[in-house]
Enzyme design. Structure first.
Site, mmCIF file in Angstrom:
data_model
loop_
_atom_site.group_PDB
_atom_site.id
_atom_site.type_symbol
_atom_site.label_atom_id
_atom_site.label_comp_id
_atom_site.label_asym_id
_atom_site.label_seq_id
_atom_site.Cartn_x
_atom_site.Cartn_y
_atom_site.Cartn_z
ATOM 1 N N CYS A 21 -0.320 2.744 -4.273
ATOM 2 C CA CYS A 21 -1.071 3.967 -4.539
ATOM 3 C C CYS A 21 -0.223 5.193 -4.188
ATOM 4 C CB CYS A 21 -2.371 3.995 -3.737
ATOM 5 S SG CYS A 21 -3.664 2.977 -4.453
ATOM 6 N N HIS A 59 0.854 -1.175 0.000
ATOM 7 C CA HIS A 59 0.000 0.000 0.000
ATOM 8 C C HIS A 59 0.898 1.236 0.000
ATOM 9 C CE1 HIS A 59 -3.817 -2.029 0.499
ATOM 10 N NE2 HIS A 59 -3.370 -2.696 1.551
#
Length: 311
Positions: free
Chosen positions: A193, A151
């Site tokens: 991301c 992430h």
């Protein structure tokens, strides 16, 4: 800190029809990452027609502008694959990342890299791991590669226990800190991301155009400590990065596809440009919820390389 839970969105209708039933899963986002040549263009008059000219392409040897690969080893490739996260981070399990890691392992192994995969590392463990790698002797290696699967947010990557600055990890390989890699390419591929925006995409009837930029540089006795880095991000700053639980992330799967087909023929920027094109044109999300439907993604390359790189 922005909310970094994975959004779940079904794949495009076309992709779902092409894949087997057991692979039809929703897409996730990784929220909080002779080869010795160049082209020479010249004009040449056609025979029996002095007024008409044709542009021909000829390949010439120019090793001066290529990284030397004449070492005992291609180099190390470190893959950090973070799938499971501490509950207090608010991060969801990154299903599909193990397929990415496995495909990357085989892909970079085929390119000649010495590949090691490390799963579910905390921030301190990631920093310690890469610090130890940077302190090793890379004198007999042509380059170094590091792949981060996790992430993320803009400028940050998640360990299993929280976020840390990507620069904390990459700085370990600067020229003043890892001298055995001075003048050698240091490649970072980041599947994560970089924000919480969606790319809505736009309809187009024509393909992209290519621009050429040239710069001149005088010889130097020293080189910048930040030189010879390349960062290939799965998405541009501010945006989500998509991953399918069954087939892996859009960026990594495109990267592996191009490397498997052309990794030993094309220059690294040609490779990554093809990856950009594949992600931009072959993938699109689909959902009954319009907030998550028909979203696109474009990877982002930041290069401080000073020469051409051919594996």
């Amino acid at each position: 800190m922005a909310e970094q839970q994975d959004a779940i969105v079904p794949e495009s209708q076309q992709q779902k029809e092409e894949e087997s039933l057991n692979e039809e899963m929703d897409d996730d986002v990784d929220a909080g990452p002779d080869r010795s040549t160049k082209f020479l263009f010249f004009s040449k008059k056609k025979k029996n027609d002095s007024e008409k000219t044709s542009r021909e392409i000829q390949r010439i040897i120019n090793k001066e502008h290529q990284y030397t690969m004449n070492y005992g080893k291609v180099g190390k490739c470190i893959i950090i694959n973070n799938k499971n996260f501490n509950e207090r981070t608010g991060m969801c399990t990154r299903n599909g990342t193990d397929k990415d890691a496995g495909d990357l392992f085989r892909c970079f192994k085929n390119l000649g890299f010495d590949v090691s995969v490390y799963n579910d590392k905390k921030c301190e463990e990631m920093e310690t791991l890469l610090y130890n790698v940077a302190q090793q002797n890379h004198s007999d290696s042509a380059c170094f590669a590091c792949i981060l699967l996790s992430h993320g947010e803009e400028g940050q990557i998640y360990g299993t226990d929280g976020a840390m600055a990507i620069k904390t990890l990459t700085t370990l390989f600067r020229g003043d800190k890892c001298k055995s890699l001075v003048g050698k390419p240091k490649l970072f591929f980041i599947q994560a991301c970089r924000g919480s925006e969606f790319d809505e995409g736009i309809q187009t009837d024509s393909g992209p155009t290519n621009d050429c930029m040239e710069t001149d540089a005088s010889p130097r006795y020293k080189i910048p400590v930040e030189a010879d880095f390349l960062f290939a991000y799965s998405t541009v700053p501010g945006y989500y990065s998509w991953r399918n639980p069954g087939r892996g992330s859009w960026f990594v799967q495109a990267l592996c596809s191009v490397l498997n087909d052309h990794g030993k023929q094309l220059e690294i920027m040609q490779i990554l440009t093809r990856v950009n094109y594949m992600v931009a044109t072959n993938f699109e999300s689909w959902s009954d919820d319009p907030r998550y439907s028909e979203k696109k993604q474009i990877p982002c390359v930041v290069s401080m390389l000073t020469k051409e790189l051919y594996f």
